[in-house]
Design a protein around this motif. Structure first.
Motif, PDB file in Angstrom:
ATOM      1  N   HIS A   1      -1.383   5.506  -3.458  1.00 22.41           N
ATOM      2  CA  HIS A   1      -2.349   5.927  -2.437  1.00 22.41           C
ATOM      3  C   HIS A   1      -3.099   4.737  -1.848  1.00 22.41           C
ATOM      4  O   HIS A   1      -3.323   4.673  -0.640  1.00 22.41           O
TER       5      HIS A   1
ATOM      6  N   ARG B   1      -8.400   8.882   4.167  1.00 24.39           N
ATOM      7  CA  ARG B   1      -7.801   9.953   3.370  1.00 24.39           C
ATOM      8  C   ARG B   1      -7.041   9.382   2.180  1.00 24.39           C
ATOM      9  O   ARG B   1      -7.223   9.811   1.039  1.00 24.39           O
ATOM     10  N   GLU B   2      -6.194   8.391   2.418  1.00 22.95           N
ATOM     11  CA  GLU B   2      -5.405   7.799   1.332  1.00 22.95           C
ATOM     12  C   GLU B   2      -6.285   7.069   0.329  1.00 22.95           C
ATOM     13  O   GLU B   2      -6.027   7.105  -0.873  1.00 22.95           O
TER      14      GLU B   2
ATOM     15  N   HIS C   1      -7.722   9.710  -1.775  1.00 27.36           N
ATOM     16  CA  HIS C   1      -6.675  10.200  -2.679  1.00 27.36           C
ATOM     17  C   HIS C   1      -6.522   9.252  -3.869  1.00 27.36           C
ATOM     18  O   HIS C   1      -6.299   9.694  -4.999  1.00 27.36           O
TER      19      HIS C   1
ATOM     20  N   GLU D   1      -9.371  10.023  -6.199  1.00 28.25           N
ATOM     21  CA  GLU D   1      -9.163  11.324  -6.841  1.00 28.25           C
ATOM     22  C   GLU D   1      -8.034  11.261  -7.861  1.00 28.25           C
ATOM     23  O   GLU D   1      -8.132  11.838  -8.956  1.00 28.25           O
ATOM     24  N   SER D   2      -6.974  10.580  -7.535  1.00 23.30           N
ATOM     25  CA  SER D   2      -5.843  10.467  -8.448  1.00 23.30           C
ATOM     26  C   SER D   2      -6.267   9.821  -9.760  1.00 23.30           C
ATOM     27  O   SER D   2      -5.948  10.320 -10.842  1.00 23.30           O
TER      28      SER D   2
ATOM     29  N   TYR E   1     -15.339  12.586  -0.477  1.00 26.39           N
ATOM     30  CA  TYR E   1     -14.392  13.626  -0.886  1.00 26.39           C
ATOM     31  C   TYR E   1     -14.636  14.903  -0.085  1.00 26.39           C
ATOM     32  O   TYR E   1     -13.706  15.517   0.424  1.00 26.39           O
TER      33      TYR E   1
ATOM     34  N   ARG F   1      -5.509  17.305   0.871  1.00 28.52           N
ATOM     35  CA  ARG F   1      -5.978  17.308  -0.509  1.00 28.52           C
ATOM     36  C   ARG F   1      -4.839  17.396  -1.520  1.00 28.52           C
ATOM     37  O   ARG F   1      -4.862  18.218  -2.416  1.00 28.52           O
TER      38      ARG F   1
ATOM     39  N   PRO G   1      -3.291  14.628  -3.776  1.00 31.63           N
ATOM     40  CA  PRO G   1      -3.081  13.267  -4.267  1.00 31.63           C
ATOM     41  C   PRO G   1      -1.891  13.198  -5.223  1.00 31.63           C
ATOM     42  O   PRO G   1      -1.522  14.179  -5.860  1.00 31.63           O
TER      43      PRO G   1
END
Length: 137
Positions: free
Chosen positions: A57, A75-76, A79, A82-83, A119, A129, A131
């Motif tokens: 990401h 966004r990436e 991600h 979040e990942s 987020y 959404r 990831p």
């Protein structure tokens, strides 16, 4: 050619290009050499920590930034965060998992608030959404 990336980076610096080789397989725009080092270290740390989804990401964020797709880069980037959060703390939603990590580690409160705010912002955009938690998924 093991030092090919270093040679390309030296040329980019010499030519005062706004791009740097931040990983062996990633060229991205940067605001400073320090920024290039930080992003490169982040990519390296994710790889050595076995957090392949987060690295993919973050690399995609750099590619989107290079292409001028700024929203996609954000966004990436989100991600990637979040990942990593979900791999380290798989239970619960993002904010709950982040709160559990905050209790276990030294995440600054303002940084946590920033992650939650970004987020929330990126979650409002259509279809972003999902990831990568592992490489190839």
């Amino acid at each position: 050619m093991p030092d090919f990336g270093k040679r390309i980076n030296a040329i980019l610096i010499f030519c005062r290009s706004p791009y740097r080789v931040i990983a062996p397989d990633v060229i991205a725009p940067v605001g400073s050499d320090e920024e290039a080092k930080v992003v490169g270290k982040g990519l390296s740390d994710l790889k050595t920590s076995g957090l392949a989804g987060g690295r993919e990401h973050l690399e995609a964020a750099a590619n989107e930034l290079s292409a001028g797709h700024f929203a996609d880069s954000v966004r990436e980037s989100m991600h990637a965060v979040e990942s990593v959060v979900r791999v380290l703390e798989p239970d619960g939603d993002f904010s709950k998992a982040l709160a559990k990590l905050e209790a276990k580690t030294n995440i600054h409160g303002a940084l946590k608030k920033g992650f939650v705010a970004i987020y929330g912002f990126s979650s409002d955009e259509q279809g972003i959404r999902h990831p990568l938690l592992e490489s190839g998924t």
